[in-house]
Motif scaffolding. Structure first.
Motif, PDB file in Angstrom:
ATOM      1  N   MET A   1      16.699  23.043 -34.298  1.00  0.00           N
ATOM      2  CA  MET A   1      16.188  22.818 -32.945  1.00  0.00           C
ATOM      3  C   MET A   1      15.962  24.136 -32.202  1.00  0.00           C
ATOM      4  O   MET A   1      14.962  24.312 -31.515  1.00  0.00           O
ATOM      5  N   ALA A   2      16.937  25.089 -32.360  1.00  0.00           N
ATOM      6  CA  ALA A   2      16.810  26.378 -31.673  1.00  0.00           C
ATOM      7  C   ALA A   2      15.573  27.130 -32.156  1.00  0.00           C
ATOM      8  O   ALA A   2      14.844  27.737 -31.357  1.00  0.00           O
ATOM      9  N   ARG A   3      15.329  27.051 -33.494  1.00  0.00           N
ATOM     10  CA  ARG A   3      14.141  27.731 -34.030  1.00  0.00           C
ATOM     11  C   ARG A   3      12.861  27.097 -33.503  1.00  0.00           C
ATOM     12  O   ARG A   3      11.890  27.782 -33.194  1.00  0.00           O
ATOM     13  N   TYR A   4      12.872  25.766 -33.392  1.00  0.00           N
ATOM     14  CA  TYR A   4      11.696  25.063 -32.880  1.00  0.00           C
ATOM     15  C   TYR A   4      11.412  25.456 -31.424  1.00  0.00           C
ATOM     16  O   TYR A   4      10.269  25.742 -31.050  1.00  0.00           O
ATOM     17  N   VAL A   5      12.483  25.484 -30.603  1.00  0.00           N
ATOM     18  CA  VAL A   5      12.309  25.862 -29.192  1.00  0.00           C
ATOM     19  C   VAL A   5      11.812  27.301 -29.082  1.00  0.00           C
ATOM     20  O   VAL A   5      10.933  27.606 -28.258  1.00  0.00           O
ATOM     21  N   ALA A   6      12.358  28.210 -29.939  1.00  0.00           N
ATOM     22  CA  ALA A   6      11.911  29.603 -29.897  1.00  0.00           C
ATOM     23  C   ALA A   6      10.434  29.717 -30.280  1.00  0.00           C
ATOM     24  O   ALA A   6       9.675  30.482 -29.669  1.00  0.00           O
ATOM     25  N   ARG A   7      10.015  28.927 -31.314  1.00  0.00           N
ATOM     26  CA  ARG A   7       8.606  28.970 -31.714  1.00  0.00           C
ATOM     27  C   ARG A   7       7.694  28.442 -30.611  1.00  0.00           C
ATOM     28  O   ARG A   7       6.642  29.018 -30.323  1.00  0.00           O
ATOM     29  N   ARG A   8       8.119  27.346 -29.957  1.00  0.00           N
ATOM     30  CA  ARG A   8       7.307  26.797 -28.863  1.00  0.00           C
ATOM     31  C   ARG A   8       7.291  27.743 -27.670  1.00  0.00           C
ATOM     32  O   ARG A   8       6.272  27.850 -26.972  1.00  0.00           O
ATOM     33  N   ALA A   9       8.402  28.444 -27.424  1.00  0.00           N
ATOM     34  CA  ALA A   9       8.422  29.414 -26.327  1.00  0.00           C
ATOM     35  C   ALA A   9       7.449  30.561 -26.605  1.00  0.00           C
ATOM     36  O   ALA A   9       6.751  31.035 -25.699  1.00  0.00           O
ATOM     37  N   ALA A  10       7.396  31.004 -27.875  1.00  0.00           N
ATOM     38  CA  ALA A  10       6.443  32.066 -28.237  1.00  0.00           C
ATOM     39  C   ALA A  10       5.002  31.579 -28.055  1.00  0.00           C
ATOM     40  O   ALA A  10       4.143  32.325 -27.559  1.00  0.00           O
ATOM     41  N   GLN A  11       4.737  30.337 -28.441  1.00  0.00           N
ATOM     42  CA  GLN A  11       3.400  29.773 -28.225  1.00  0.00           C
ATOM     43  C   GLN A  11       3.079  29.692 -26.738  1.00  0.00           C
ATOM     44  O   GLN A  11       1.949  29.948 -26.313  1.00  0.00           O
ATOM     45  N   GLY A  12       4.095  29.341 -25.947  1.00  0.00           N
ATOM     46  CA  GLY A  12       3.882  29.266 -24.498  1.00  0.00           C
ATOM     47  C   GLY A  12       3.551  30.615 -23.895  1.00  0.00           C
ATOM     48  O   GLY A  12       2.682  30.730 -23.024  1.00  0.00           O
ATOM     49  N   LEU A  13       4.240  31.671 -24.358  1.00  0.00           N
ATOM     50  CA  LEU A  13       3.941  33.022 -23.869  1.00  0.00           C
ATOM     51  C   LEU A  13       2.519  33.430 -24.223  1.00  0.00           C
ATOM     52  O   LEU A  13       1.818  34.080 -23.433  1.00  0.00           O
ATOM     53  N   PHE A  14       2.072  33.036 -25.435  1.00  0.00           N
ATOM     54  CA  PHE A  14       0.686  33.354 -25.824  1.00  0.00           C
ATOM     55  C   PHE A  14      -0.306  32.629 -24.907  1.00  0.00           C
ATOM     56  O   PHE A  14      -1.323  33.211 -24.496  1.00  0.00           O
ATOM     57  N   VAL A  15      -0.011  31.369 -24.579  1.00  0.00           N
ATOM     58  CA  VAL A  15      -0.901  30.612 -23.686  1.00  0.00           C
ATOM     59  C   VAL A  15      -0.974  31.281 -22.314  1.00  0.00           C
ATOM     60  O   VAL A  15      -2.057  31.429 -21.732  1.00  0.00           O
ATOM     61  N   LEU A  16       0.179  31.727 -21.799  1.00  0.00           N
ATOM     62  CA  LEU A  16       0.198  32.404 -20.497  1.00  0.00           C
ATOM     63  C   LEU A  16      -0.622  33.688 -20.547  1.00  0.00           C
ATOM     64  O   LEU A  16      -1.410  33.978 -19.633  1.00  0.00           O
ATOM     65  N   TRP A  17      -0.416  34.481 -21.622  1.00  0.00           N
ATOM     66  CA  TRP A  17      -1.171  35.735 -21.737  1.00  0.00           C
ATOM     67  C   TRP A  17      -2.681  35.461 -21.844  1.00  0.00           C
ATOM     68  O   TRP A  17      -3.501  36.138 -21.209  1.00  0.00           O
ATOM     69  N   ALA A  18      -3.062  34.464 -22.658  1.00  0.00           N
ATOM     70  CA  ALA A  18      -4.479  34.152 -22.835  1.00  0.00           C
ATOM     71  C   ALA A  18      -5.105  33.674 -21.525  1.00  0.00           C
ATOM     72  O   ALA A  18      -6.221  34.095 -21.172  1.00  0.00           O
ATOM     73  N   ALA A  19      -4.394  32.808 -20.800  1.00  0.00           N
ATOM     74  CA  ALA A  19      -4.935  32.310 -19.523  1.00  0.00           C
ATOM     75  C   ALA A  19      -5.101  33.460 -18.534  1.00  0.00           C
ATOM     76  O   ALA A  19      -6.133  33.553 -17.841  1.00  0.00           O
ATOM     77  N   PHE A  20      -4.113  34.356 -18.468  1.00  0.00           N
ATOM     78  CA  PHE A  20      -4.191  35.500 -17.555  1.00  0.00           C
ATOM     79  C   PHE A  20      -5.361  36.409 -17.933  1.00  0.00           C
ATOM     80  O   PHE A  20      -6.151  36.825 -17.070  1.00  0.00           O
ATOM     81  N   THR A  21      -5.486  36.716 -19.226  1.00  0.00           N
ATOM     82  CA  THR A  21      -6.522  37.654 -19.676  1.00  0.00           C
ATOM     83  C   THR A  21      -7.922  37.094 -19.446  1.00  0.00           C
ATOM     84  O   THR A  21      -8.817  37.796 -18.943  1.00  0.00           O
ATOM     85  N   ILE A  22      -8.129  35.833 -19.811  1.00  0.00           N
ATOM     86  CA  ILE A  22      -9.458  35.231 -19.622  1.00  0.00           C
ATOM     87  C   ILE A  22      -9.819  35.192 -18.137  1.00  0.00           C
ATOM     88  O   ILE A  22     -10.942  35.542 -17.744  1.00  0.00           O
ATOM     89  N   ALA A  23      -8.856  34.798 -17.297  1.00  0.00           N
ATOM     90  CA  ALA A  23      -9.131  34.730 -15.855  1.00  0.00           C
ATOM     91  C   ALA A  23      -9.454  36.111 -15.294  1.00  0.00           C
ATOM     92  O   ALA A  23     -10.384  36.259 -14.483  1.00  0.00           O
ATOM     93  N   PHE A  24      -8.718  37.143 -15.733  1.00  0.00           N
ATOM     94  CA  PHE A  24      -8.950  38.493 -15.203  1.00  0.00           C
ATOM     95  C   PHE A  24     -10.367  38.967 -15.523  1.00  0.00           C
ATOM     96  O   PHE A  24     -11.089  39.456 -14.635  1.00  0.00           O
TER      97      PHE A  24
END
Length: 319
Positions: free
Chosen positions: A1-24
């Protein structure tokens, strides 16, 4: 479960970075000049004192190379410091925080109405014994999905506010002003939820365990609510993350139609004036809400169906 949450958190950080970069970079590529808009010229560079333009560009760092601006903005976003608004000079994060409570109230009420209304319509569409009544109720969700939010808002305004005078048309004063915007915002996601849930419910009602429950004498309502609804709700539950993101997007239209103060109205004003720090703060907040909602939905799956948690992984199957 911890590995799954860590993987989803990494995916979430990528989504945040992509949304920020595209908007900028989308905002950077817009043809208007943010400094000229900040000077109150309506974007006309020729009508502004060149010394004032140079001062504004130097103050907000707009005279630097774009990659330097991007790196500085990204580092500020990591520290939750999006810089000052080009229009008011106030911190962009503070402007978003001031507008957020009204939008949270509106989207929270709309989400509650959408879930309750969509679930009730889905159950009602499979419950009656009459075939024509089931077909008539099943035809309602596609109509709700097809209607644009602004059309629903304008129709409700025309009938319930301007003609009947039952509810206020604009503003944020009192709970009465919340009814029409919340209903307007709730109808499309509620219809999507009803469409998915009713289809899943009809499929689940054909499962062998449901036939067994019927054979033991369980009534129609008990079979649907006590046996079929829980398993049928999983596909609809998956949609919640998307629906929350859609509600934030719909709030932009709804708050504009009903002239409500909130995040949607701030978004429209900031995009029109190319107020980059405020727009970036709103984009990051919206992406964060979407990421957190989808993660919570994934973590709650085992509560609806324990078989999901016990499902073997690919490595376990290979071993």
């Amino acid at each position: 479960m911890a590995r799954y949450v860590a993987r989803r958190a990494a995916q979430g950080l990528f989504v945040l970075w992509a949304a920020f970069t595209i908007a900028f970079f989308v905002l950077y590529l817009l043809p208007s000049d943010p400094a000229a808009l900040a000077a109150g010229s309506g974007g006309e560079v020729a009508s502004v004192d060149p010394a004032l333009l140079d001062d504004l560009r130097a103050r907000y760092g707009l005279d630097r190379p774009v990659l330097v601006q991007y790196a500085d903005a990204l580092w500020g976003a990591v520290r939750l410091d999006f810089g000052p608004s080009y229009q008011s000079g106030a911190p962009a994060g503070s402007l978003v925080a001031q507008a957020l409570p009204q939008t949270l109230l509106l989207t929270g009420v709309a989400l509650t109405l959408a879930v309750l209304g969509g679930t009730a319509l889905a159950v009602a569409s499979v419950l009656p014994r009459s075939r024509w009544l089931r077909q008539a109720l099943s035809a309602l969700p596609p109509v709700g999905v097809a209607l644009p939010t602004f059309v629903i808002g304008l129709v409700l305004l025309q009938w319930l506010s301007f003609r009947a005078g039952l509810l206020p048309a604009i503003g944020n004063a009192g709970w009465q002003s919340l009814v029409l915007p919340a209903v307007t915002l709730a109808i499309p996601p509620g219809a999507q939820l009803a469409q998915v849930l009713s289809r899943s419910l009809r499929g689940t009602l054909g499962e062998p365990y449901v036939e067994t429950a019927r054979a033991k004498g369980a009534g129609r309502l008990r079979v649907q609510l006590g046996h079929a609804l829980r398993n049928a709700a999983i596909p609809a539950f998956t949609m919640l993350g998307v629906l929350v993101g859609g509600l934030l997007g719909g709030a932009v239209v709804t708050e504009t139609v009903f002239s409500r103060v909130g995040l949607g109205r701030l978004t429209v004003q900031s995009v029109n004036t190319q107020d980059v720090p405020v727009v970036l703060a709103i984009v990051v907040l919206s992406a964060l809400v979407f990421v957190v909602t989808t993660l919570v939905v994934d973590l709650l799956y085992p509560l609806l169906d324990p078989r999901i948690e016990r499902a073997p992984t690919r490595k376990a199957v290979a071993a």
